[in-house]
Enzyme design. Structure first.
Site, PDB file in Angstrom:
ATOM      1  NE  ARG A 231      10.006 -20.389   5.636  1.00 47.02           N
ATOM      2  CZ  ARG A 231       9.048 -19.505   5.382  1.00 47.02           C
ATOM      3  NH1 ARG A 231       9.336 -18.223   5.310  1.00 47.02           N
ATOM      4  NH2 ARG A 231       7.799 -19.896   5.203  1.00 47.02           N
ATOM      5  CG  ASP A 255      10.961 -10.405   7.783  1.00 46.75           C
ATOM      6  OD1 ASP A 255      10.711  -9.674   8.775  1.00 46.75           O
ATOM      7  OD2 ASP A 255      10.117 -11.162   7.269  1.00 46.75           O
ATOM      8  CD  GLU A 260      12.048 -17.245  11.668  1.00 38.57           C
ATOM      9  OE1 GLU A 260      12.762 -16.490  10.980  1.00 38.57           O
ATOM     10  OE2 GLU A 260      10.831 -17.428  11.449  1.00 38.57           O
ATOM     11  CG  HIS A 292       8.995 -14.719   9.683  1.00 32.74           C
ATOM     12  ND1 HIS A 292       9.562 -15.955   9.591  1.00 32.74           N
ATOM     13  CD2 HIS A 292       8.197 -14.613   8.582  1.00 32.74           C
ATOM     14  CE1 HIS A 292       9.128 -16.569   8.505  1.00 32.74           C
ATOM     15  NE2 HIS A 292       8.295 -15.762   7.865  1.00 32.74           N
TER      16      HIS A 292
HETATM   17  P1  NAI Z   1       7.477 -19.075  -5.425  1.00 28.22           P
HETATM   18  O1  NAI Z   1       7.304 -20.542  -5.303  1.00 28.22           O
HETATM   19  O2  NAI Z   1       6.498 -18.279  -6.230  1.00 28.22           O
HETATM   20  O3  NAI Z   1       8.943 -18.747  -5.978  1.00 28.22           O
HETATM   21  C1  NAI Z   1      10.104 -19.406  -5.550  1.00 28.22           C
HETATM   22  C2  NAI Z   1      11.091 -19.397  -6.699  1.00 28.22           C
HETATM   23  O4  NAI Z   1      12.312 -19.972  -6.219  1.00 28.22           O
HETATM   24  C3  NAI Z   1      10.626 -20.229  -7.904  1.00 28.22           C
HETATM   25  O5  NAI Z   1      10.752 -19.469  -9.085  1.00 28.22           O
HETATM   26  C4  NAI Z   1      11.571 -21.424  -7.886  1.00 28.22           C
HETATM   27  O6  NAI Z   1      11.857 -21.913  -9.198  1.00 28.22           O
HETATM   28  C5  NAI Z   1      12.806 -20.809  -7.245  1.00 28.22           C
HETATM   29  N1  NAI Z   1      13.732 -21.795  -6.726  1.00 28.22           N
HETATM   30  C6  NAI Z   1      13.470 -23.028  -6.223  1.00 28.22           C
HETATM   31  N2  NAI Z   1      14.620 -23.637  -5.881  1.00 28.22           N
HETATM   32  C7  NAI Z   1      15.614 -22.769  -6.170  1.00 28.22           C
HETATM   33  C8  NAI Z   1      17.019 -22.830  -6.041  1.00 28.22           C
HETATM   34  N3  NAI Z   1      17.636 -23.923  -5.573  1.00 28.22           N
HETATM   35  N4  NAI Z   1      17.734 -21.754  -6.437  1.00 28.22           N
HETATM   36  C9  NAI Z   1      17.123 -20.654  -6.934  1.00 28.22           C
HETATM   37  N5  NAI Z   1      15.790 -20.543  -7.082  1.00 28.22           N
HETATM   38  C10 NAI Z   1      15.055 -21.589  -6.700  1.00 28.22           C
HETATM   39  O7  NAI Z   1       7.531 -18.530  -3.915  1.00 28.22           O
HETATM   40  P2  NAI Z   1       7.248 -17.064  -3.391  1.00 28.22           P
HETATM   41  O8  NAI Z   1       5.804 -16.904  -3.074  1.00 28.22           O
HETATM   42  O9  NAI Z   1       7.896 -16.077  -4.301  1.00 28.22           O
HETATM   43  O10 NAI Z   1       8.002 -17.110  -1.981  1.00 28.22           O
HETATM   44  C11 NAI Z   1       9.410 -17.223  -1.908  1.00 28.22           C
HETATM   45  C12 NAI Z   1       9.802 -17.531  -0.483  1.00 28.22           C
HETATM   46  O11 NAI Z   1       9.494 -16.400   0.349  1.00 28.22           O
HETATM   47  C13 NAI Z   1       9.021 -18.694   0.157  1.00 28.22           C
HETATM   48  O12 NAI Z   1       9.637 -19.941  -0.129  1.00 28.22           O
HETATM   49  C14 NAI Z   1       9.079 -18.373   1.615  1.00 28.22           C
HETATM   50  O13 NAI Z   1      10.172 -19.050   2.182  1.00 28.22           O
HETATM   51  C15 NAI Z   1       9.348 -16.875   1.678  1.00 28.22           C
HETATM   52  N6  NAI Z   1       8.271 -16.114   2.323  1.00 28.22           N
HETATM   53  C16 NAI Z   1       8.576 -15.314   3.384  1.00 28.22           C
HETATM   54  C17 NAI Z   1       7.605 -14.581   4.011  1.00 28.22           C
HETATM   55  C18 NAI Z   1       7.923 -13.652   5.151  1.00 28.22           C
HETATM   56  O14 NAI Z   1       7.011 -13.181   5.833  1.00 28.22           O
HETATM   57  N7  NAI Z   1       9.179 -13.324   5.407  1.00 28.22           N
HETATM   58  C19 NAI Z   1       6.206 -14.669   3.591  1.00 28.22           C
HETATM   59  C20 NAI Z   1       5.992 -15.494   2.415  1.00 28.22           C
HETATM   60  C21 NAI Z   1       6.993 -16.210   1.830  1.00 28.22           C
END
Ligand code: NAI
Length: 345
Positions: A231, A255, A260, A292
């Site tokens: 993000r 990305d 955005e 994105h």
């Molecule tokens: P997920 O929920 O599987 O993993 C997120 C990880 O971040 C978890 O292990 C969590 O413990 C950790 N986390 C939470 N707070 C934290 C902090 N303060 N410091 C460090 N780590 C922390 O999520 P996933 O599926 O891996 O997605 C991650 C991010 O990718 C999403 O939140 C979303 O913003 C972004 N995303 C971007 C996309 C794009 O098209 N550019 C598409 C899908 C997701």
């Protein structure tokens, strides 16, 4: 018949959603506009709204949706930082797509990194003009470099596997380290100090907003490459630009961008871009911006549509119970629902 106001519709959304919707009793009201306080009325007579990452689902919007009788907010994304889940609790249920293709995002992060490190974007433009000079295209091996991964959830872990395949040394930081995963966890400050490349895969929260700011950048290695497919607001963009101008940051692969919402996903090539910061970033030779698009694979689009339709059917046909509900009550919006297996309110 379940009626859905489908905000921020893009051409790529329709085929997969129509395909899965046709098999069930779902009627879409496709709207090109984003959801916000001015457009919320367009959800009148609908049972649910389907929204994406740049729709504004704040308290005012939620209150009006509630007054209009809308029962469900169905996010067709994993991230939900644009939804005030506090305000929704007790009024409207919120569901999301927890995973649609973490491979799509992790692979895009690596694509950006390789493009940047091997100057593919420059080479592509040159050879199209029959310029076969190699001057200025020297890259470096990823093998043996240290990559710092922030957030070791679904996407972060796949990115780690990809990096390991390149023979990179991987270190990671997560608020909740995955025990027994074989991942080498370090503190965030140490990750910033040690990494040649930093890739962000954590959600945007109050805590993570601008986690890459002035102090963080100062503590990084000279020439660090920063990748953000998560993000935009994880990075303080002004400070990133300063870091690039000071030659501290070697490259940025973005990305996502914190402002955005009114820019990305649309063709603005015929317009003057009213965003100095983004214009300046794009003008830098060592910055790559994609709009994105990390999620945008056929597999991901199909999974998004299928899961969203199933979420909607599950909510309306299963006594309000949906495994992918986001509930604020327990403070752990994702896990609380799954633990109780009952309605959230
Ligand atoms: P997920 O929920 O599987 O993993 C997120 C990880 O971040 C978890 O292990 C969590 O413990 C950790 N986390 C939470 N707070 C934290 C902090 N303060 N410091 C460090 N780590 C922390 O999520 P996933 O599926 O891996 O997605 C991650 C991010 O990718 C999403 O939140 C979303 O913003 C972004 N995303 C971007 C996309 C794009 O098209 N550019 C598409 C899908 C997701």
């Amino acid at each position: 018949m379940i009626k859905i106001a489908f905000y921020d519709t893009k051409a790529y959304d329709k085929p997969s959603f129509e395909h899965y919707g046709q098999q069930h009793d779902i009627q879409y009201r496709f709207l090109e506009t984003k959801l916000n306080e001015d457009t919320v009325e367009l959800a009148r007579d609908c049972d649910a709204v389907c929204v994406f990452v740049n729709d504004t689902v704040n308290k005012a919007v939620i209150d009006r949706l509630y007054e209009l009788g809308v029962k469900l907010i169905a996010l067709r994304s994993a991230g939900y930082n644009n939804v005030d889940v506090h305000a929704a609790f007790g009024k409207i249920h919120v569901v999301h797509v927890p995973a649609y293709s973490p491979y799509a995002v992790a692979e895009h992060a690596m694509a950006l990194l390789l493009t940047s490190v091997r100057r593919i974007h420059k080479a592509y433009n040159r050879t199209r003009e029959f310029n076969f000079s190699l001057n200025g295209l020297t890259g470096f091996d990823l093998h043996g470099k240290t990559v710092g991964v922030v957030g070791t959830g679904k996407i972060g872990r796949i990115f780690i596997d990809i990096c390991r395949g390149f023979g990179m040394n991987v270190i990671a930081y997560d608020l909740f380290p995955a025990e027994g995963s074989g991942i080498t966890y370090v503190g965030l400050d140490e990750l910033f100090r040690q990494s040649d490349i930093i890739s962000l895969h954590c959600p945007l929260t109050d805590e993570t907003r601008h986690m890459i700011g002035k102090d963080a950048i100062e503590s990084m290695k000279k020439g660090v490459i920063i990748i953000n497919t998560s993000r935009g607001a994880l990075i303080d963009t002004e400070e990133l630009l300063e870091g690039i101008k000071a030659r501290k940051v070697g490259a940025a692969c973005l990305d996502v961008y914190e402002e955005e919402a009114d820019i990305f996903f649309e063709d603005r090539s015929g317009h003057i871009l009213n965003d100095e910061l983004l214009s300046r970033l794009i003008s830098m030779p060592n910055v790559i911006v994609t709009s994105h698009q990390a999620f945008l694979t056929e597999e991901a689009l199909n999974n998004i549509a299928e899961t969203t339709v199933n979420n909607i059917l599950s909510y309306f046909n299963n006594d309000g119970i949906c495994d992918n509900e986001l509930c604020y009550r327990c403070g752990n919006v994702e896990k609380c629902r799954q633990g109780r297996k009952e309605r959230c309110f």
